[in-house]
Enzyme design. Structure first.
Site, PDB file in Angstrom:
ATOM      1  N   TYR A   1     -27.493 -19.250  75.734  1.00 29.56           N
ATOM      2  CA  TYR A   1     -27.311 -17.839  75.370  1.00 29.56           C
ATOM      3  C   TYR A   1     -28.591 -17.037  75.614  1.00 29.56           C
ATOM      4  O   TYR A   1     -28.565 -15.962  76.229  1.00 29.56           O
ATOM      5  CB  TYR A   1     -26.883 -17.721  73.899  1.00 29.56           C
TER       6      TYR A   1
ATOM      7  N   GLU B   1     -32.884 -24.085  66.690  1.00 30.52           N
ATOM      8  CA  GLU B   1     -33.113 -22.791  66.049  1.00 30.52           C
ATOM      9  C   GLU B   1     -34.601 -22.567  65.832  1.00 30.52           C
ATOM     10  O   GLU B   1     -35.336 -23.456  65.434  1.00 30.52           O
ATOM     11  CB  GLU B   1     -32.354 -22.705  64.719  1.00 30.52           C
TER      12      GLU B   1
ATOM     13  N   ASP C   1     -11.501  -6.903  80.519  1.00 32.06           N
ATOM     14  CA  ASP C   1     -12.610  -7.859  80.449  1.00 32.06           C
ATOM     15  C   ASP C   1     -13.692  -7.429  81.440  1.00 32.06           C
ATOM     16  O   ASP C   1     -13.370  -7.013  82.557  1.00 32.06           O
ATOM     17  CB  ASP C   1     -12.063  -9.248  80.817  1.00 32.06           C
TER      18      ASP C   1
END
Length: 305
Positions: free
Chosen positions: A140, A266, A50
Site C-alpha cells: 500500500y 506497522e 470504477d
C-alpha cells in the site's frame, strides 16, 4: 467542475461537502466498494463507476472537468500485503487511468491523496518532513508512492499541475468502524457497546491523528497549490494508550483495554512535520479531544454501533 474520485468515501465525502459549501460544481466518481450512498451530497452529480474503467469518458463528461481530486484507493494495509496485485491494480493502474483521461481531455490539475503514514516507513528522525527518505513497509505504501511518481511524470511530460497531500492518520465522522478503519472509530465503536478494545503491542506506539474536516479544508486550499508535496497532519504524536484514555473518559467506559501481540509491518512511532503546510496557509483547527467528542456524538446519533 471538480471531479472527486472516491467522493462517497469517508474522506472524499467530506471534501465534496466542503467544495459544495464553497459553491463549486462537483462530480463524484465512486464504485461504492467502501464508499457509502448515505455519504453522497445530493447537490453533487454521482457516477457509479470504477477508476480502472477504460470507458470512463463515456460515463463522465471530462470536457467539463477542470480539476480532479483523486481520493479513490485501496487503503487496507493488510489487504495490500495479502493481495498486492489487487492493491497495485487500483492504486497504480487506476491512477494512471485517471491521468490518461486528464491528458486526453486537457485537464490541468490533480490533487492527490497520498499517505504520510505509509510512504516514509520507519522514521529516521521525528517529526517526519517531506524530504524524509521514502521507505514503505507495505505494498500500500509503495503503491501510493508510485502514484505520486506517475503524477510527477505527467507533470514533466504533459504539464499537468499537482498537489500531493501526504495524510497522517485521518479520523472523523463517517469512518466505518468495520474493516480497515482507523483505531479511533474502532475504539469508540467497542466502548459504546461496552466492550474492551484490543491494543496490539504495549500501546506506546504513536500516531499523528488529524481530523477529517481539517483534511477536507487542506484539499480545498490545495486547489491553489502548484506542484507541491505537502504533509497534512497535526505535528503532534499521541500514543495508543493515551488515545484509549481520552475515549474512555469521553464515553465514561469503565473497562480496560485488552493487550495482544504487536502487528507485523506497522511503524512504531510517527508524526509529521507540518511546517510546509503552515507556510502555505493551512493548519489543523480541531484538536484530538474535540474531534473525538464529535465522532462519539456522530456514532451515537447514527446508530453505527
Amino acid at each position: 467542475m471538480i471531479l472527486v474520485t472516491g467522493g462517497a468515501g469517508f474522506i472524499g465525502s467530506h471534501i465534496v461537502d466542503k467544495l459544495i459549501e464553497n459553491n463549486y460544481d462537483v462530480i463524484i466518481l465512486d464504485n461504492l466498494t467502501t464508499g457509502n450512498k448515505n455519504n453522497i451530497n445530493p447537490k453533487a452529480e454521482f457516477v457509479n463507476a470504477d477508476i480502472r474503467d477504460k470507458d470512463l469518458d463515456e460515463k463522465i463528461n471530462f470536457k467539463d472537468v477542470e480539476v480532479v481530486i483523486h481520493q479513490a484507493a485501496q487503503i487496507n494495509v493488510r489487504n495490500s500485503v495479502e493481495n498486492p496485485v489487487y492493491d497495485g491494480d487500483i492504486n497504480v493502474l487506476g491512477t494512471i487511468n485517471i491521468l490518461e483521461m486528464m491528458r486526453k481531455y486537457d485537464i490541468d490539475k490533480i490533487v492527490f491523496a497520498s499517505s504520510g503514514g505509509a510512504v516514509y516507513g520507519e522514521p529516521n528522525y521525528l517529526p517526519v518532513d517531506e524530504n524524509h527518505p521514502i521507505n514503505p513497509l507495505s505494498p500500500y505504501g509503495l503503491s501510493k508512492y508510485v502514484g505520486e511518481e506517475y503524477i510527477k511524470l505527467y507533470n514533466r511530460l504533459y504539464g499537468i499541475e499537482y498537489a500531493i497531500l501526504r495524510y497522517s492518520n485521518v479520523y472523523g465522522e463517517r469512518q466505518d468502524p468495520k474493516g480497515e478503519a482507523g483505531v479511533i472509530s474502532i475504539f469508540i465503536d467497542k466502548m459504546l457497546k461496552n466492550q474492551s478494545p484490543i491494543i496490539f503491542g504495549d500501546g506506546n506506539q504513536t500516531r499523528d491523528f488529524v481530523y477529517v474536516g481539517d483534511v477536507a479544508k487542506a484539499n480545498l486550499m490545495a486547489l491553489n497549490w502548484k506542484n507541491e508535496i505537502v504533509n497534512i497532519g497535526t505535528g503532534k504524536e499521541t500514543s495508543v494508550n493515551e488515545l484509549f484514555d481520552i475515549i474512555k473518559h469521553e464515553i465514561g467506559f469503565r473497562g480496560e483495554a485488552i493487550y495482544d501481540k504487536p502487528r507485523e509491518g506497522e511503524v512504531y512511532r510517527i508524526y509529521l512535520d507540518i511546517k510546509k503546510a503552515e507556510s502555505l496557509g493551512w493548519k489543523p483547527e480541531i484538536d484530538l479531544k474535540e474531534g473525538i467528542k464529535r465522532v462519539v456524538n456522530w456514532m451515537k446519533n447514527n446508530n453505527r454501533t
